[in-house]
Design a protein around this motif. Structure first.
Motif, mmCIF file in Angstrom:
data_model
loop_
_atom_site.group_PDB
_atom_site.id
_atom_site.type_symbol
_atom_site.label_atom_id
_atom_site.label_comp_id
_atom_site.label_asym_id
_atom_site.label_seq_id
_atom_site.Cartn_x
_atom_site.Cartn_y
_atom_site.Cartn_z
ATOM 1 N N ASP A 4 -15.909 -2.852 -94.399
ATOM 2 C CA ASP A 4 -16.131 -2.092 -93.235
ATOM 3 C C ASP A 4 -14.861 -1.390 -92.918
ATOM 4 O OD1 ASP A 4 -18.556 -3.157 -92.881
ATOM 5 O OD2 ASP A 4 -17.877 -4.675 -91.635
ATOM 6 N N ALA A 5 -14.812 -0.127 -92.752
ATOM 7 C CA ALA A 5 -13.799 0.522 -92.179
ATOM 8 C C ALA A 5 -12.947 0.182 -90.950
ATOM 9 C CB ALA A 5 -14.147 2.234 -92.217
ATOM 10 N N ILE A 6 -11.889 0.285 -90.891
ATOM 11 C CA ILE A 6 -11.040 0.102 -89.610
ATOM 12 C C ILE A 6 -10.479 1.333 -88.997
ATOM 13 C CG2 ILE A 6 -9.047 -1.089 -88.726
ATOM 14 C CD1 ILE A 6 -10.878 -3.137 -89.861
ATOM 15 N N ILE A 7 -10.830 1.575 -87.632
ATOM 16 C CA ILE A 7 -10.493 2.619 -87.030
ATOM 17 C C ILE A 7 -9.139 2.532 -86.104
ATOM 18 C CG2 ILE A 7 -10.982 4.280 -85.503
ATOM 19 C CD1 ILE A 7 -13.941 4.027 -86.250
ATOM 20 N N VAL A 41 0.722 -2.645 -100.592
ATOM 21 C CA VAL A 41 0.486 -2.032 -99.272
ATOM 22 C C VAL A 41 0.762 -0.752 -99.443
ATOM 23 C CG1 VAL A 41 1.934 -2.032 -97.379
ATOM 24 C CG2 VAL A 41 1.616 -4.122 -98.606
ATOM 25 N N TRP A 42 1.189 -0.165 -100.471
ATOM 26 C CA TRP A 42 1.187 1.451 -100.598
ATOM 27 C C TRP A 42 -0.299 2.088 -100.624
ATOM 28 C CZ3 TRP A 42 5.079 2.990 -105.101
ATOM 29 C CH2 TRP A 42 6.460 2.378 -104.866
ATOM 30 N N SER A 43 -1.237 1.545 -100.870
ATOM 31 C CA SER A 43 -2.386 2.136 -100.789
ATOM 32 C C SER A 43 -2.784 2.594 -99.333
ATOM 33 C CB SER A 43 -3.524 1.219 -101.569
ATOM 34 O OG SER A 43 -4.865 1.783 -101.219
ATOM 35 N N PRO A 44 -2.615 1.485 -98.218
ATOM 36 C CA PRO A 44 -2.978 1.950 -97.174
ATOM 37 C C PRO A 44 -1.859 2.913 -96.391
ATOM 38 C CG PRO A 44 -2.299 -0.413 -97.181
ATOM 39 C CD PRO A 44 -2.504 0.014 -98.523
ATOM 40 N N SER A 47 -2.901 6.197 -97.538
ATOM 41 C CA SER A 47 -4.193 6.511 -96.733
ATOM 42 C C SER A 47 -3.963 7.235 -95.460
ATOM 43 C CB SER A 47 -4.973 5.393 -96.843
ATOM 44 O OG SER A 47 -6.424 5.696 -96.418
ATOM 45 N N ILE A 48 -3.082 6.399 -94.873
ATOM 46 C CA ILE A 48 -2.628 6.748 -93.588
ATOM 47 C C ILE A 48 -1.863 8.098 -93.517
ATOM 48 C CG2 ILE A 48 -1.053 6.348 -91.462
ATOM 49 C CD1 ILE A 48 -1.755 3.173 -92.103
ATOM 50 N N SER A 49 -0.875 8.226 -94.213
ATOM 51 C CA SER A 49 -0.155 9.353 -94.596
ATOM 52 C C SER A 49 -1.234 10.715 -94.968
ATOM 53 C CB SER A 49 0.821 9.191 -95.539
ATOM 54 O OG SER A 49 1.692 10.506 -95.825
ATOM 55 N N GLY A 111 -3.920 10.180 -99.291
ATOM 56 C CA GLY A 111 -4.995 9.268 -99.046
ATOM 57 C C GLY A 111 -6.042 10.301 -98.660
ATOM 58 N N LYS A 112 -7.166 9.675 -98.322
ATOM 59 C CA LYS A 112 -8.366 10.549 -98.197
ATOM 60 C C LYS A 112 -8.896 10.120 -96.635
ATOM 61 C CE LYS A 112 -9.952 10.789 -102.619
ATOM 62 N NZ LYS A 112 -11.069 10.381 -103.708
ATOM 63 N N SER A 113 -9.247 11.054 -95.849
ATOM 64 C CA SER A 113 -9.858 10.839 -94.526
ATOM 65 C C SER A 113 -11.123 10.820 -94.259
ATOM 66 C CB SER A 113 -8.994 11.980 -93.585
ATOM 67 O OG SER A 113 -9.599 11.971 -92.198
#
Length: 116
Positions: A4-7, A41-44, A47-49, A111-113
């Motif tokens: 599940d995605a986290i917002i 941890v680089w993946s998130p 993604s945030i960036s 990342g992808k939004s």
């Protein structure tokens, strides 16, 4: 595995200041590995960036520096009730905007939004 995605909700000022900090850590200092030792941890982080890069028009505005400083002051005032204009020793807030814009146009969107 179904994830599940986290917002995460940030104010525009929070997003702008975080975006600038991430840029400095990831692209100007090349110290992401020194700060975040676990590459998972680089993946998130990417993604945030990337999400911030595609959401914030401020990073492409010619008055980037003054906008960033104003956002920082508002956040400091919200947290501490003060607006002292403090920055980290040796931090040059005027040099980042142009480099930030150049880098972000080519390498900042890792990342992808999920947002349109």
């Amino acid at each position: 595995m179904d994830e599940d995605a986290i917002i995460i909700r940030l104010t525009r000022d929070q997003a702008f200041v975080l975006s600038d900090w991430l840029y400095r850590v990831m692209f100007q200092s090349d110290d992401l590995e020194g700060i975040v030792h676990d590459r998972a941890v680089w993946s998130p982080i990417y993604s945030i960036s990337g999400t911030l890069d595609t959401t914030l028009s401020e990073i492409f505005m010619p008055d980037y520096g003054p906008r960033l400083e104003a956002a920082k002051e508002r956040l400091r005032a919200d947290l501490y009730g003060e607006t002292d204009g403090s920055t980290a020793p040796g931090e040059d807030t005027t040099a980042a905007p142009q480099a930030h814009q150049i880098e972000r146009g080519t390498t900042g969107n890792h990342g992808k939004s999920g947002h349109g």
